[in-house]
Scaffold this motif. Structure first.
Motif, PDB file in Angstrom:
ATOM      1  N   LEU A 233      -1.458  -5.968  -0.135  1.00 47.71           N
ATOM      2  CA  LEU A 233      -2.337  -5.520  -1.230  1.00 47.71           C
ATOM      3  C   LEU A 233      -1.725  -5.855  -2.591  1.00 47.71           C
ATOM      4  O   LEU A 233      -2.406  -6.375  -3.481  1.00 47.71           O
ATOM      5  CB  LEU A 233      -2.560  -4.012  -1.079  1.00 47.71           C
ATOM      6  CG  LEU A 233      -3.491  -3.296  -2.039  1.00 47.71           C
ATOM      7  CD1 LEU A 233      -4.058  -2.039  -1.361  1.00 47.71           C
ATOM      8  CD2 LEU A 233      -2.770  -2.875  -3.319  1.00 47.71           C
ATOM      9  N   CYS A 234      -0.430  -5.584  -2.743  1.00 48.27           N
ATOM     10  CA  CYS A 234       0.238  -5.864  -4.020  1.00 48.27           C
ATOM     11  C   CYS A 234       0.301  -7.357  -4.291  1.00 48.27           C
ATOM     12  O   CYS A 234       0.144  -7.796  -5.437  1.00 48.27           O
ATOM     13  CB  CYS A 234       1.640  -5.267  -4.003  1.00 48.27           C
ATOM     14  SG  CYS A 234       1.667  -3.454  -3.987  1.00 48.27           S
TER      15      CYS A 234
ATOM     16  N   ALA B 147     -13.329  -0.642  -4.452  1.00 47.47           N
ATOM     17  CA  ALA B 147     -13.993  -0.563  -3.145  1.00 47.47           C
ATOM     18  C   ALA B 147     -13.420  -1.557  -2.132  1.00 47.47           C
ATOM     19  O   ALA B 147     -13.164  -1.179  -0.983  1.00 47.47           O
ATOM     20  CB  ALA B 147     -15.501  -0.753  -3.305  1.00 47.47           C
ATOM     21  N   PRO B 148     -13.219  -2.843  -2.484  1.00 45.07           N
ATOM     22  CA  PRO B 148     -12.582  -3.740  -1.512  1.00 45.07           C
ATOM     23  C   PRO B 148     -11.206  -3.252  -1.073  1.00 45.07           C
ATOM     24  O   PRO B 148     -10.855  -3.338   0.118  1.00 45.07           O
ATOM     25  CB  PRO B 148     -12.477  -5.073  -2.265  1.00 45.07           C
ATOM     26  CG  PRO B 148     -13.541  -5.010  -3.290  1.00 45.07           C
ATOM     27  CD  PRO B 148     -13.623  -3.566  -3.698  1.00 45.07           C
ATOM     28  N   LEU B 149     -10.409  -2.700  -2.013  1.00 42.83           N
ATOM     29  CA  LEU B 149      -9.089  -2.192  -1.647  1.00 42.83           C
ATOM     30  C   LEU B 149      -9.199  -0.947  -0.772  1.00 42.83           C
ATOM     31  O   LEU B 149      -8.410  -0.751   0.159  1.00 42.83           O
ATOM     32  CB  LEU B 149      -8.282  -1.887  -2.908  1.00 42.83           C
ATOM     33  CG  LEU B 149      -7.871  -3.101  -3.747  1.00 42.83           C
ATOM     34  CD1 LEU B 149      -7.060  -2.660  -4.952  1.00 42.83           C
ATOM     35  CD2 LEU B 149      -7.097  -4.115  -2.918  1.00 42.83           C
ATOM     36  N   PHE B 150     -10.168  -0.100  -1.070  1.00 37.45           N
ATOM     37  CA  PHE B 150     -10.384   1.099  -0.250  1.00 37.45           C
ATOM     38  C   PHE B 150     -10.663   0.722   1.202  1.00 37.45           C
ATOM     39  O   PHE B 150     -10.044   1.263   2.130  1.00 37.45           O
ATOM     40  CB  PHE B 150     -11.551   1.907  -0.829  1.00 37.45           C
ATOM     41  CG  PHE B 150     -11.993   3.059   0.030  1.00 37.45           C
ATOM     42  CD1 PHE B 150     -11.320   4.265  -0.019  1.00 37.45           C
ATOM     43  CD2 PHE B 150     -13.079   2.932   0.889  1.00 37.45           C
ATOM     44  CE1 PHE B 150     -11.734   5.339   0.778  1.00 37.45           C
ATOM     45  CE2 PHE B 150     -13.491   3.990   1.683  1.00 37.45           C
ATOM     46  CZ  PHE B 150     -12.818   5.198   1.632  1.00 37.45           C
ATOM     47  N   TRP B 151     -11.571  -0.221   1.395  1.00 37.40           N
ATOM     48  CA  TRP B 151     -11.916  -0.609   2.764  1.00 37.40           C
ATOM     49  C   TRP B 151     -10.811  -1.427   3.418  1.00 37.40           C
ATOM     50  O   TRP B 151     -10.659  -1.409   4.647  1.00 37.40           O
ATOM     51  CB  TRP B 151     -13.250  -1.352   2.781  1.00 37.40           C
ATOM     52  CG  TRP B 151     -14.386  -0.413   2.533  1.00 37.40           C
ATOM     53  CD1 TRP B 151     -15.144  -0.299   1.415  1.00 37.40           C
ATOM     54  CD2 TRP B 151     -14.855   0.601   3.435  1.00 37.40           C
ATOM     55  NE1 TRP B 151     -16.066   0.711   1.541  1.00 37.40           N
ATOM     56  CE2 TRP B 151     -15.916   1.276   2.766  1.00 37.40           C
ATOM     57  CE3 TRP B 151     -14.494   0.998   4.713  1.00 37.40           C
ATOM     58  CZ2 TRP B 151     -16.595   2.332   3.373  1.00 37.40           C
ATOM     59  CZ3 TRP B 151     -15.179   2.053   5.312  1.00 37.40           C
ATOM     60  CH2 TRP B 151     -16.223   2.702   4.638  1.00 37.40           C
TER      61      TRP B 151
ATOM     62  N   HIS C 170      -7.093  -1.518 -16.412  1.00 37.31           N
ATOM     63  CA  HIS C 170      -5.742  -1.846 -15.947  1.00 37.31           C
ATOM     64  C   HIS C 170      -5.060  -0.618 -15.348  1.00 37.31           C
ATOM     65  O   HIS C 170      -4.393  -0.694 -14.311  1.00 37.31           O
ATOM     66  CB  HIS C 170      -4.899  -2.377 -17.105  1.00 37.31           C
ATOM     67  CG  HIS C 170      -5.106  -3.836 -17.398  1.00 37.31           C
ATOM     68  ND1 HIS C 170      -4.959  -4.826 -16.447  1.00 37.31           N
ATOM     69  CD2 HIS C 170      -5.426  -4.475 -18.550  1.00 37.31           C
ATOM     70  CE1 HIS C 170      -5.182  -6.007 -16.994  1.00 37.31           C
ATOM     71  NE2 HIS C 170      -5.493  -5.821 -18.260  1.00 37.31           N
ATOM     72  N   ARG C 171      -5.230   0.514 -16.004  1.00 36.14           N
ATOM     73  CA  ARG C 171      -4.609   1.742 -15.503  1.00 36.14           C
ATOM     74  C   ARG C 171      -5.187   2.139 -14.143  1.00 36.14           C
ATOM     75  O   ARG C 171      -4.458   2.593 -13.258  1.00 36.14           O
ATOM     76  CB  ARG C 171      -4.818   2.880 -16.502  1.00 36.14           C
ATOM     77  CG  ARG C 171      -4.074   2.699 -17.814  1.00 36.14           C
ATOM     78  CD  ARG C 171      -4.308   3.896 -18.722  1.00 36.14           C
ATOM     79  NE  ARG C 171      -3.826   3.661 -20.067  1.00 36.14           N
ATOM     80  CZ  ARG C 171      -3.971   4.514 -21.072  1.00 36.14           C
ATOM     81  NH1 ARG C 171      -4.600   5.670 -20.854  1.00 36.14           N
ATOM     82  NH2 ARG C 171      -3.506   4.225 -22.275  1.00 36.14           N
ATOM     83  N   VAL C 172      -6.486   1.986 -14.010  1.00 35.02           N
ATOM     84  CA  VAL C 172      -7.123   2.322 -12.735  1.00 35.02           C
ATOM     85  C   VAL C 172      -6.591   1.428 -11.622  1.00 35.02           C
ATOM     86  O   VAL C 172      -6.246   1.904 -10.527  1.00 35.02           O
ATOM     87  CB  VAL C 172      -8.652   2.200 -12.846  1.00 35.02           C
ATOM     88  CG1 VAL C 172      -9.306   2.312 -11.468  1.00 35.02           C
ATOM     89  CG2 VAL C 172      -9.209   3.268 -13.776  1.00 35.02           C
TER      90      VAL C 172
ATOM     91  N   ALA D 298      -3.378   0.917  -6.770  1.00 28.79           N
ATOM     92  CA  ALA D 298      -2.356   0.180  -6.018  1.00 28.79           C
ATOM     93  C   ALA D 298      -1.216   1.107  -5.606  1.00 28.79           C
ATOM     94  O   ALA D 298      -0.752   1.075  -4.459  1.00 28.79           O
ATOM     95  CB  ALA D 298      -1.834  -0.978  -6.849  1.00 28.79           C
ATOM     96  N   LEU D 299      -0.756   1.954  -6.533  1.00 27.86           N
ATOM     97  CA  LEU D 299       0.326   2.887  -6.211  1.00 27.86           C
ATOM     98  C   LEU D 299      -0.133   3.950  -5.210  1.00 27.86           C
ATOM     99  O   LEU D 299       0.588   4.308  -4.283  1.00 27.86           O
ATOM    100  CB  LEU D 299       0.839   3.560  -7.485  1.00 27.86           C
ATOM    101  CG  LEU D 299       1.589   2.645  -8.465  1.00 27.86           C
ATOM    102  CD1 LEU D 299       1.890   3.382  -9.761  1.00 27.86           C
ATOM    103  CD2 LEU D 299       2.869   2.118  -7.840  1.00 27.86           C
ATOM    104  N   GLY D 300      -1.360   4.436  -5.406  1.00 27.76           N
ATOM    105  CA  GLY D 300      -1.878   5.463  -4.504  1.00 27.76           C
ATOM    106  C   GLY D 300      -2.183   4.964  -3.117  1.00 27.76           C
ATOM    107  O   GLY D 300      -2.278   5.750  -2.167  1.00 27.76           O
ATOM    108  N   ALA D 301      -2.326   3.650  -2.971  1.00 23.54           N
ATOM    109  CA  ALA D 301      -2.642   3.093  -1.660  1.00 23.54           C
ATOM    110  C   ALA D 301      -1.494   3.256  -0.678  1.00 23.54           C
ATOM    111  O   ALA D 301      -1.712   3.352   0.532  1.00 23.54           O
ATOM    112  CB  ALA D 301      -2.996   1.617  -1.796  1.00 23.54           C
TER     113      ALA D 301
END
Length: 327
Positions: A16-17, A170-174, A305-307, A312-315
């Motif tokens: 992801l990163c 959404a793409p990162l969530f899934w 950018h913050r979101v 990314a960190l919360g993932a």
């Protein structure tokens, strides 16, 4: 077993990163290698066959079933390819599979391009209103010919907020939940909604029933990510503002839009910037807010950018917990 699940979670987070890093450094791949472009070509070809021309009589049930079947065929192909690619990559050592998986994930998200396109609208407005309208037309499907300078800016900020969810969160969530197949399926569903999910005419064809299945699937898949995007935007607000406005106000503003999902990130952005956003004749978000000015476009981009960084960190903890439960 626990160690294997943790390693799998760390490997997925690394992918992801890497995807976000590649997006930040290089942006989009060439169109001929872009899977979302391939999805769009299929949807354009199939759409010309499932949606009837405007003014021609047709059976609603037939148009609905045709749209549903065409969507399912496309989604099935996307899933098959994504499952095959991921199946091959998981057999490789993690230090090789992680960067390759990240490269495959990258085309399914697009933050750099969205960020650049929105700021380009502001740059064009600095030249002339006509230039700003022309640049905005690259981002939105609404008629831009009669928009004022403030409305052009509102539309650009709205587009950034809405697509922050659709193109990144959404793409990162899934991806976190279902891996590459999850991200690919969502991207197909969202692209299909953008091309087919209309109540009425688009491109000379009637999408009222042919695009109904597509619109509903996208609503379901975007429901939770849209609210997550709004929540992350909300968490970046100063404590005093969060305490004064409250989550209930955000929900009330979000419900002003016809869409069950897009209103959430747009309302959060409007309240966070304390600006009025809206679509003329359709809805207004945070009507008590001020009209956006040139600096608000940059402020919205910085919030985006913050979101992205927060997601990314919360993932990582989400992945570790999910892998632990799945294992």
């Amino acid at each position: 077993m626990r160690d294997a699940a943790m390693l799998a979670g760390l490997s997925t987070w690394a992918a992801l990163c890497i995807a976000l890093l590649v997006d930040h450094c290089w942006g989009e791949p060439p169109a001929r290698w872009h899977p979302v472009v391939w999805m769009g070509r299929y949807l354009g070809w199939a759409g010309a066959r499932v949606a009837p021309p405007m003014g021609r009589p047709y059976r609603r049930a037939r148009a609905f079933v045709a749209g549903m079947l065409a969507w399912c065929v496309g989604a099935g192909c996307v899933l098959a390819v994504a499952l095959g690619v991921q199946g091959l990559l998981v057999q490789l050592p993690w230090w090789l599979s992680a960067p390759l998986l990240g490269l495959c994930l990258k085309p399914l998200l697009a933050w750099r391009m969205l960020h650049a396109e929105v700021l380009a609208v502001e740059t064009a407005l600095g030249v002339s209103l006509a230039a700003g309208r022309a640049q905005l037309a690259r981002l939105v499907s609404r008629d831009v010919a009669v928009l004022s300078e403030a409305e052009v800016r509102e539309s650009a900020i709205e587009s950034l907020a809405e697509n922050l969810n659709d193109s990144v969160v959404a793409p990162l969530f899934w991806f976190v939940l279902l891996g590459l197949p999850g991200a690919a399926l969502y991207r197909f569903a969202n692209t299909a909604d953008a091309m087919w999910g209309y109540l009425g005419e688009r491109g000379g064809r009637d999408w009222t029933w042919a695009g109904k299945w597509t619109a509903r699937v996208d609503d379901v898949l975007s429901w939770l990510p849209a609210r997550m995007t709004a929540a992350v935007l909300w968490m970046t607000a100063p404590r005093g503002r969060v305490a004064r406005q409250g989550w209930r106000r955000l929900r009330r503003e979000a419900q002003r839009t016809p869409s069950p999902n897009s209103g959430w990130p747009m309302a959060a952005m409007a309240l966070r910037l304390d600006v009025r956003l809206g679509k003329p004749g359709v809805y207004t978000l945070h009507a008590a807010g001020r009209s956006p000015v040139a600096t608000d476009s940059g402020a919205a981009a910085r919030l985006g950018h913050r979101v992205v960084a927060t997601v990314a960190l919360g993932a990582l903890p989400m992945l570790l917990a999910w892998r632990h439960l799945a294992g």
